[in-house]
Motif scaffolding. Sequence first.
Motif, PDB file in Angstrom:
ATOM      1  N   LEU B  74       0.848  -1.198   0.000  1.00  0.00           N
ATOM      2  CA  LEU B  74       0.000   0.000   0.000  1.00  0.00           C
ATOM      3  C   LEU B  74       0.884   1.249   0.000  1.00  0.00           C
ATOM      4  CD1 LEU B  74      -2.703   1.512   0.329  1.00  0.00           C
ATOM      5  CD2 LEU B  74      -2.511   1.174   2.786  1.00  0.00           C
ATOM      6  N   GLY B  75       2.024   1.155   0.700  1.00  0.00           N
ATOM      7  CA  GLY B  75       2.947   2.291   0.762  1.00  0.00           C
ATOM      8  C   GLY B  75       3.417   2.702  -0.626  1.00  0.00           C
ATOM      9  N   ALA B  76       3.756   1.707  -1.448  1.00  0.00           N
ATOM     10  CA  ALA B  76       4.229   2.006  -2.809  1.00  0.00           C
ATOM     11  C   ALA B  76       3.104   2.654  -3.614  1.00  0.00           C
ATOM     12  CB  ALA B  76       4.697   0.733  -3.476  1.00  0.00           C
ATOM     13  N   LEU B  77       1.892   2.131  -3.429  1.00  0.00           N
ATOM     14  CA  LEU B  77       0.756   2.686  -4.160  1.00  0.00           C
ATOM     15  C   LEU B  77       0.487   4.129  -3.722  1.00  0.00           C
ATOM     16  CD1 LEU B  77      -1.710   2.472  -6.006  1.00  0.00           C
ATOM     17  CD2 LEU B  77      -2.951   1.386  -4.128  1.00  0.00           C
ATOM     18  N   LEU B  78       0.520   4.363  -2.404  1.00  0.00           N
ATOM     19  CA  LEU B  78       0.259   5.715  -1.901  1.00  0.00           C
ATOM     20  C   LEU B  78       1.298   6.701  -2.418  1.00  0.00           C
ATOM     21  CD1 LEU B  78      -0.742   4.967   1.811  1.00  0.00           C
ATOM     22  CD2 LEU B  78      -2.219   5.897   0.030  1.00  0.00           C
ATOM     23  N   LEU B  79       2.562   6.266  -2.382  1.00  0.00           N
ATOM     24  CA  LEU B  79       3.625   7.157  -2.857  1.00  0.00           C
ATOM     25  C   LEU B  79       3.445   7.451  -4.348  1.00  0.00           C
ATOM     26  CD1 LEU B  79       6.099   8.727  -2.007  1.00  0.00           C
ATOM     27  CD2 LEU B  79       7.504   6.712  -2.470  1.00  0.00           C
ATOM     28  N   SER B  80       3.056   6.439  -5.077  1.00  0.00           N
ATOM     29  CA  SER B  80       2.831   6.613  -6.512  1.00  0.00           C
ATOM     30  C   SER B  80       1.697   7.619  -6.780  1.00  0.00           C
ATOM     31  CB  SER B  80       2.460   5.256  -7.105  1.00  0.00           C
ATOM     32  OG  SER B  80       3.108   5.055  -8.299  1.00  0.00           O
ATOM     33  N   ILE B  81       0.616   7.483  -6.012  1.00  0.00           N
ATOM     34  CA  ILE B  81      -0.523   8.410  -6.184  1.00  0.00           C
ATOM     35  C   ILE B  81      -0.087   9.823  -5.800  1.00  0.00           C
ATOM     36  CG2 ILE B  81      -2.847   9.006  -5.380  1.00  0.00           C
ATOM     37  CD1 ILE B  81      -3.347   6.028  -4.882  1.00  0.00           C
ATOM     38  N   CYS B  82       0.639   9.933  -4.671  1.00  0.00           N
ATOM     39  CA  CYS B  82       1.085  11.267  -4.224  1.00  0.00           C
ATOM     40  C   CYS B  82       1.992  11.917  -5.274  1.00  0.00           C
ATOM     41  CB  CYS B  82       1.834  11.168  -2.893  1.00  0.00           C
ATOM     42  SG  CYS B  82       0.744  10.798  -1.509  1.00  0.00           S
ATOM     43  N   ARG B  83       2.896  11.135  -5.844  1.00  0.00           N
ATOM     44  CA  ARG B  83       3.800  11.683  -6.872  1.00  0.00           C
ATOM     45  C   ARG B  83       3.007  12.206  -8.051  1.00  0.00           C
ATOM     46  NH1 ARG B  83       8.284   6.898  -6.837  1.00  0.00           N
ATOM     47  NH2 ARG B  83       9.726   7.865  -5.372  1.00  0.00           N
ATOM     48  N   ARG B  84       2.112  11.354  -8.505  1.00  0.00           N
ATOM     49  CA  ARG B  84       1.309  11.734  -9.670  1.00  0.00           C
ATOM     50  C   ARG B  84       0.512  13.015  -9.379  1.00  0.00           C
ATOM     51  NH1 ARG B  84      -2.771  10.196 -13.548  1.00  0.00           N
ATOM     52  NH2 ARG B  84      -3.589  12.282 -13.887  1.00  0.00           N
ATOM     53  N   LYS B  85      -0.104  13.050  -8.197  1.00  0.00           N
ATOM     54  CA  LYS B  85      -0.913  14.225  -7.845  1.00  0.00           C
ATOM     55  C   LYS B  85      -0.035  15.459  -7.672  1.00  0.00           C
ATOM     56  CE  LYS B  85      -4.942  12.109  -5.629  1.00  0.00           C
ATOM     57  NZ  LYS B  85      -6.035  12.946  -6.133  1.00  0.00           N
ATOM     58  N   TRP B  86       1.148  15.260  -7.109  1.00  0.00           N
ATOM     59  CA  TRP B  86       2.042  16.401  -6.876  1.00  0.00           C
ATOM     60  C   TRP B  86       2.527  16.984  -8.200  1.00  0.00           C
ATOM     61  CZ3 TRP B  86       2.595  20.063  -3.800  1.00  0.00           C
ATOM     62  CH2 TRP B  86       3.761  20.826  -3.717  1.00  0.00           C
ATOM     63  N   PHE B  87       2.890  16.105  -9.131  1.00  0.00           N
ATOM     64  CA  PHE B  87       3.342  16.614 -10.426  1.00  0.00           C
ATOM     65  C   PHE B  87       2.197  17.295 -11.181  1.00  0.00           C
ATOM     66  CE2 PHE B  87       6.931  13.510  -9.971  1.00  0.00           C
ATOM     67  CZ  PHE B  87       7.904  14.486  -9.819  1.00  0.00           C
ATOM     68  N   ASP B  88       1.002  16.788 -10.987  1.00  0.00           N
ATOM     69  CA  ASP B  88      -0.150  17.464 -11.604  1.00  0.00           C
ATOM     70  C   ASP B  88      -0.302  18.879 -11.043  1.00  0.00           C
ATOM     71  OD1 ASP B  88      -0.791  15.457 -13.265  1.00  0.00           O
ATOM     72  OD2 ASP B  88      -2.568  14.760 -12.177  1.00  0.00           O
ATOM     73  N   ARG B  89      -0.110  18.997  -9.710  1.00  0.00           N
ATOM     74  CA  ARG B  89      -0.236  20.332  -9.095  1.00  0.00           C
ATOM     75  C   ARG B  89       0.880  21.241  -9.589  1.00  0.00           C
ATOM     76  NH1 ARG B  89      -1.889  19.498  -2.722  1.00  0.00           N
ATOM     77  NH2 ARG B  89      -3.484  17.945  -3.098  1.00  0.00           N
ATOM     78  N   LEU B  90       2.094  20.680  -9.687  1.00  0.00           N
ATOM     79  CA  LEU B  90       3.213  21.493 -10.187  1.00  0.00           C
ATOM     80  C   LEU B  90       2.931  21.935 -11.625  1.00  0.00           C
ATOM     81  CD1 LEU B  90       6.499  19.725  -9.003  1.00  0.00           C
ATOM     82  CD2 LEU B  90       5.492  21.823  -8.138  1.00  0.00           C
ATOM     83  N   ALA B  91       2.386  20.993 -12.379  1.00  0.00           N
ATOM     84  CA  ALA B  91       2.101  21.299 -13.783  1.00  0.00           C
ATOM     85  C   ALA B  91       1.118  22.456 -13.901  1.00  0.00           C
ATOM     86  CB  ALA B  91       1.554  20.060 -14.476  1.00  0.00           C
ATOM     87  N   GLN B  92       0.201  22.528 -12.939  1.00  0.00           N
ATOM     88  CA  GLN B  92      -0.770  23.638 -12.978  1.00  0.00           C
ATOM     89  C   GLN B  92      -0.076  24.963 -12.663  1.00  0.00           C
ATOM     90  OE1 GLN B  92      -3.817  22.450 -10.277  1.00  0.00           O
ATOM     91  NE2 GLN B  92      -4.813  21.131 -11.766  1.00  0.00           N
ATOM     92  N   LYS B  93       0.937  24.878 -11.737  1.00  0.00           N
ATOM     93  CA  LYS B  93       1.620  26.118 -11.352  1.00  0.00           C
ATOM     94  C   LYS B  93       2.610  26.557 -12.430  1.00  0.00           C
ATOM     95  CE  LYS B  93       1.480  25.591  -6.339  1.00  0.00           C
ATOM     96  NZ  LYS B  93       2.284  25.191  -5.181  1.00  0.00           N
ATOM     97  N   THR B  94       3.564  25.705 -12.711  1.00  0.00           N
ATOM     98  CA  THR B  94       4.565  26.044 -13.736  1.00  0.00           C
ATOM     99  C   THR B  94       4.536  24.946 -14.778  1.00  0.00           C
ATOM    100  OG1 THR B  94       6.179  24.926 -12.375  1.00  0.00           O
ATOM    101  CG2 THR B  94       6.135  27.306 -12.198  1.00  0.00           C
ATOM    102  N   ARG B  95       3.750  25.165 -15.751  1.00  0.00           N
ATOM    103  CA  ARG B  95       3.373  24.104 -16.651  1.00  0.00           C
ATOM    104  C   ARG B  95       4.569  23.350 -17.256  1.00  0.00           C
ATOM    105  NH1 ARG B  95      -0.504  21.548 -18.307  1.00  0.00           N
ATOM    106  NH2 ARG B  95      -0.588  20.617 -20.356  1.00  0.00           N
TER     107      ARG B  95
END
Lengths: 239, 192
Positions: B74-95
């Motif tokens: 579950l830890g690997a899955l959570l980290l994977s989701i967090c990474r994906r979500k974090w990069f999406d947020r970064l992409a919104q800020k500095t595309r």
Amino acid sequence: MENSERLDKYLRGAMDAEEKAGFEAQLAKDAELAKALELQRDMELFLRRNTQREALKKQLPAIGKDYFQTAQGAKVITMPRQRRLFLAAASLAAAIALFFMVRWALSPSLFESYAQYPPLALTEKSAGADWSQAETAFNSNNYAEAERLLTQYTAEYPSDRQAALYLGICNMETGKIEEAQTAFRNFTPEETDFKDFADWYLALSYLKAGDKTGCRQALQQLSPNSPFQQKATDLLQKL
Amino acid sequence: MPTETHPDQQYITALCSGNEVLIREIYAKYARSVQIWVTQNNGEVADAQDLFQDALMAVYDRYCGREFVLTSSLGALLLSICRRKWFDRLAQKTREEGVRKWEENRYNEEDSEWEAAEASILQQKRQECLSQVFLLLSEQCQKMLTMVAAGAHSVEQIAAELGFANANALYQSKHRCTARWRQLFNEHFKEN
């Protein structure tokens, strides 16, 4: 039969073997139907677990704050005596502030301390149906249920102004501020039995919505003879 | 690919039932690694906390109420989701920069975890959208659909409670409400 009904029937396991086989064969070749089935499953899942999902959403932030902290692994450094005294005083001040904040948080809001209503007594007026459930709901502060029943009641008895007033209260308590305000504004000066109540509740609806300016203005427009003048004066001071 | 049930399945079961003791264990085991990763990637501790709980909700939406077998941590899955979500947020800020990092990250993830993360996030978006458009239905529709799904009362009881003439009238209305809900979802849902 419409797709919605067929999907529902399929998911409820209500199709006979032949109908089910036919439906599954159609599913295999109809991407749109498969997509609709997936959505129907998600909708049912949403309905089954929505309450629990919302509870989890509220539960997680409370747990999370115990595990995400900025000052992890901070070193212990001996401080000079003067600084220790300053920090002790600051901690005491913070504790006192916290005490008052907790007391404030636990005390009823300004709106709650004024939102007191005379009990609803509809049965005196109803000839046929038993509307006592609406009274019970309202008088036990179950405003959502009272609102539902009073909506039915006012549709049947549109001229019952008392019911309209109480429906407005239910709207206000369930957060439908605009509906509530429309209901309260609908009372005319000729409706002497209800007008003062409606004006007072109109002021409270602004308070409920957090609109202090609107609340002040509504309070200042109360009739000079309103039985709520004293409460209005108190509330204006607190605002 | 492993097919045996991973011991972390108990954590997802706990998440589904709101078992606070085990949910705390999830945080104790996996929150730290997410915090370290986020703070090393231009994020704050508060971002990490927010992402972690958002990722837990995505896991809830993907698995709870369905049959599933968890085959990896579950830890690997959570980290994977967090990474994906974090990069999406970064992409919104500095595309531009965000997308570049997102692409780098994309090829560093194990495919199975990445796919599970994507599926969880998609399911979360669907559930969030269903939740939002559900509130656009009339109160009567909301109440009826909820009561029928809860299954605590018979259809006849619900029909009487909501003022329908009989169970058939209730079903007709239920189908109209469901159709409208579906229409609203299709109008509002955006996958990306």
